[in-house]
Design a protein around this motif. Structure first.
Motif: not given
Length: 280
Positions: A150-161
């Protein structure tokens, strides 16, 4: 009347404490067994541990290709995000993969290790802990792969991970409680294995993994919410995709259910422990 009840309760409590102490004494055996199982699983495989990641990712990719265009616009507040549905799907897959792996392995763990149980003397409680540890290691690999994708695709998970470890503990407790019960029963009633396979297939489609609950009729949503994995999977999806904390009110009853199932499974396991080897 109260005295006999208190005596029985104290005996049950001491038996459970004895199981936990036995597990602690054999902790190195448990850890080494997890390591051996992990290495042996991929001893002659060129891709090795990558298969742990590839299987669920390929399944999720298949669903994403088939259902992505149909369902991507139906995720709440995510209609404009093209990555929303794949991430939603991967999050649910992460939760479901851990749950099913523990349940399925617990189902046959005594039967699969019949020779070991007959030849070696060790606490039988080690087996479910080995299963749980192995499944947890596999799930950590899968989580790492999903985050990288998901990071490679451009999505950065938020702090609630950060809530994922807590959700993982709840997920493991629920799976182990169910798995240990059916694992013991399967030793004496082999039809249990066939029933569990069918139930898991049905449970997959009654859990919001490949679809959003908002597309299901309201009358059916009430029944779906009785499924404890509904809330566990939704917690993963909320933490990874929507960056909101899990619904602790709902997860509290799931946690309570998991603890009750664990207590029942430990009592059942302790009572049947002496008969398991004979039945095998």
């Amino acid at each position: 009347m109260d005295a006999p009840i208190k005596i029985r309760r104290s005996r049950r409590s001491s038996k459970i404490k004895g199981l936990l102490l036995s597990a602690w004494e054999y902790r190195y055996f448990i850890l080494s067994s997890i390591k051996v199982e992990f290495k042996g699983r991929f001893a002659r495989s060129r891709l090795g541990a990558l298969w742990i990641i590839l299987h669920p990712l390929i399944q999720a990719a298949t669903f994403a290709l088939v259902l992505g265009q149909l369902l991507s616009g139906r995720l709440p507040d995510m209609a404009d995000n093209k990555l929303a549905y794949p991430i939603y799907l991967l999050s649910g897959t992460l939760a479901w993969a851990l749950f099913t792996e523990v349940v399925i392995k617990c189902l046959t763990m005594f039967i699969d290790n019949a020779n070991l149980l007959k030849k070696m003397v060790f606490p039988k409680v080690c087996l479910p802990l080995i299963v749980t540890g192995s499944a947890l290691v596999n799930n950590v690999f899968l989580l790492t792969a999903i985050l990288l994708v998901v990071i490679v695709l451009g999505f950065i998970p938020g702090s609630n991970i950060v809530w994922i470890p807590v959700l993982t503990v709840v997920n493991l407790a629920l799976a182990l409680g169910i798995g240990l019960i059916i694992g013991v029963l399967n030793v004496f009633m082999r039809d249990i294995g066939q029933v569990v396979t069918v139930v898991l297939q049905l449970a997959f489609w009654f859990t919001p993994i490949v679809y959003s609950p908002n597309i299901v009729p309201e009358a059916l949503q009430g029944w779906m919410k009785l499924n404890p994995m509904f809330w566990v999977v939704q917690g993963y999806q909320n933490a990874v995709l929507y960056n909101v904390p899990p619904s602790w009110l709902q997860l509290s009853w799931v946690s309570l259910l998991a603890l009750v199932l664990l207590a029942i499974s430990m009592v059942l396991f302790k009572r049947a422990s002496s008969e398991i080897v004979d039945a095998l």
